[in-house]
Design a protein around this motif. Structure first.
Motif, PDB file in Angstrom:
ATOM      1  N   SER A   1       0.793  -1.228   0.000  1.00 60.31           N
ATOM      2  CA  SER A   1       0.000   0.000   0.000  1.00 60.31           C
ATOM      3  C   SER A   1       0.827   1.281   0.000  1.00 60.31           C
ATOM      4  O   SER A   1       0.352   2.306  -0.455  1.00 60.31           O
TER       5      SER A   1
ATOM      6  N   ASP B   1       1.304   0.561   7.158  1.00 51.58           N
ATOM      7  CA  ASP B   1       2.616  -0.071   7.302  1.00 51.58           C
ATOM      8  C   ASP B   1       3.420   0.035   6.001  1.00 51.58           C
ATOM      9  O   ASP B   1       2.875   0.217   4.926  1.00 51.58           O
TER      10      ASP B   1
ATOM     11  N   ASP C   1       5.943  -1.767   3.420  1.00 51.56           N
ATOM     12  CA  ASP C   1       6.430  -3.072   2.982  1.00 51.56           C
ATOM     13  C   ASP C   1       7.587  -2.871   2.027  1.00 51.56           C
ATOM     14  O   ASP C   1       7.484  -2.122   1.063  1.00 51.56           O
TER      15      ASP C   1
HETATM   16 MG    MG Z   1       0.135  -3.655   3.892  1.00 53.66          MG
END
Ligand code: MG
Ligand code: ATP
Length: 342
Positions: A71, A82, A84
């Motif tokens: 995302s 979060d 990644d």
């Molecule tokens: Mg995520």
């Protein structure tokens, strides 16, 4: 008796016209969208983290490359979501676990904090916090399909702004109603974005990039990933459609509540159409894959993003789709009721 009458209700609702005053709610949906979008400053901090981690890792492994995915890079991330990261590295006989452990050592020496190698996870990762930006992130190894599908989603988002608006609101709804939890048998954010792309393809607001002449090609683990990625040339593609985000939201939930044929259909953004379960041989349960709601991954064609859904959670999901469809049709204040916590 009960089953038949249920079907009759579904059949009648199939052709239900959208409420006439749906566009009254567009400003409030758009302001919810605006409140969830990350700021430029936040995006700059994420880039800074990528740059500083790349520098540390490249000193030890000059041929490796670090990518943002998920995302924070696919344009469907909320503010404060979060981060990644994926390390691409020629493994030269080293196992993923060895790489993760070595990576944890490298990061330790680079003064990062809270370093935790999670080597037993389904996808092994290293977790860390960067004291400079205050950001925490997860790093996985050689998960390049995720990097490529991140790019596909980002490219679709460039074509028409309504995709990002719709997907943000659908994700916000899914998180509020607790149907965005794959470990609980509901759908991933990735699956919801694919469902939004599919709807816009059916309405000709988005093209099907994988059916166009390819300008981008990579092969990842035997999967051919090829599509037209010169999306700046497609910025007028959806201009014929005046559909607002509220109308698209109505159409999204109406489709999944009353129109989708759960026994026969697979949605496929790879083809821009609905294809049959029969054709994919997804008509029966194999192992843990139940195929109760079928969403084809655009590149890993044997992968049904709905495979996590079981006979209990399919009911929950469909009831939530119906609830949302009915709120958008009848509720005097849909932009509040839709997101009431479950
Ligand atoms: Mg995520
Ligand atoms: P959130 O805002 O909820 O964290 P997200 O976009 O990070 O959303 P996740 O579902 O956490 O979504 O997935 C992160 C990334 O991992 C996706 O963007 C995608 O690249 C990849 N991914 C997730 N699930 C799958 C899957 N089932 N198959 C293939 N790739 C997946």
């Amino acid at each position: 008796g009960h089953h038949v009458s249920n079907q009759r209700i579904r059949f009648q609702r199939r052709n239900r016209p959208c409420r006439y005053d749906i566009d009254r709610f567009t400003p409030s949906f758009l302001s919810i969208f605006e409140s969830l979008v990350p700021s430029e400053e936040e995006i700059a901090r994420q880039k800074q983290l990528l740059t500083s981690l790349s520098r540390i890792i490249n000193k030890e492994w000059p041929n490796s490359k670090l990518y943002l995915y998920g995302s924070c890079a696919n344009s469907f991330g909320f503010s404060n979501s979060d981060i990644d990261l994926c390390l691409s590295i020629d493994d030269k006989g080293m196992s993923k676990v060895d790489i993760i452990l070595k990576l944890a050592d490298i990061l330790q020496a680079g003064n990062l904090q809270n370093i935790q190698p999670l080597t037993r996870a389904r996808v092994p990762i290293v977790k860390l916090t960067d004291p400079e930006t205050g950001l925490s992130c997860d790093i996985c190894v050689n998960n390049l399909l995720a990097v490529v599908n991140t790019k596909l989603l980002r490219d679709y988002a460039q074509i028409d702004r309504r995709l990002q608006q719709l997907a943000f609101i659908v994700k916000h709804w899914a998180k509020s109603r607790r149907v965005n939890e794959t470990y609980q048998g509901t759908l991933s954010s990735y699956a919801y974005v694919i469902m939004c792309i599919h709807l816009l393809q059916l309405r000709r607001i988005l093209p099907c990039l994988q059916e166009m002449e390819a300008t981008y090609f990579v092969t990842v683990d035997e999967n051919n990933c090829a599509y037209f990625d010169q999306v700046d040339k497609l910025s007028n593609y959806g201009a014929h459609s005046r559909d607002t985000v509220s109308r698209l939201l109505w159409a999204f939930f109406h489709y999944w509540a009353y129109e989708h044929d759960y026994t026969r259909d697979v949605i496929s953004i790879r083809t821009g159409r609905i294809i049959s379960k029969e054709r994919k041989d997804w008509t029966r349960r194999v192992g843990n894959d139940r195929h109760l709601i079928c969403i084809e991954d655009p590149f890993e064609l044997s992968h049904d993003l709905g495979r996590v859904v079981d006979k209990f959670t399919i009911k929950i999901l469909r009831e939530e789709f119906e609830r949302a469809a009915n709120i958008l049709q009848f509720d005097p204040n849909p932009s509040a009721t839709l997101f009431e916590p479950y």
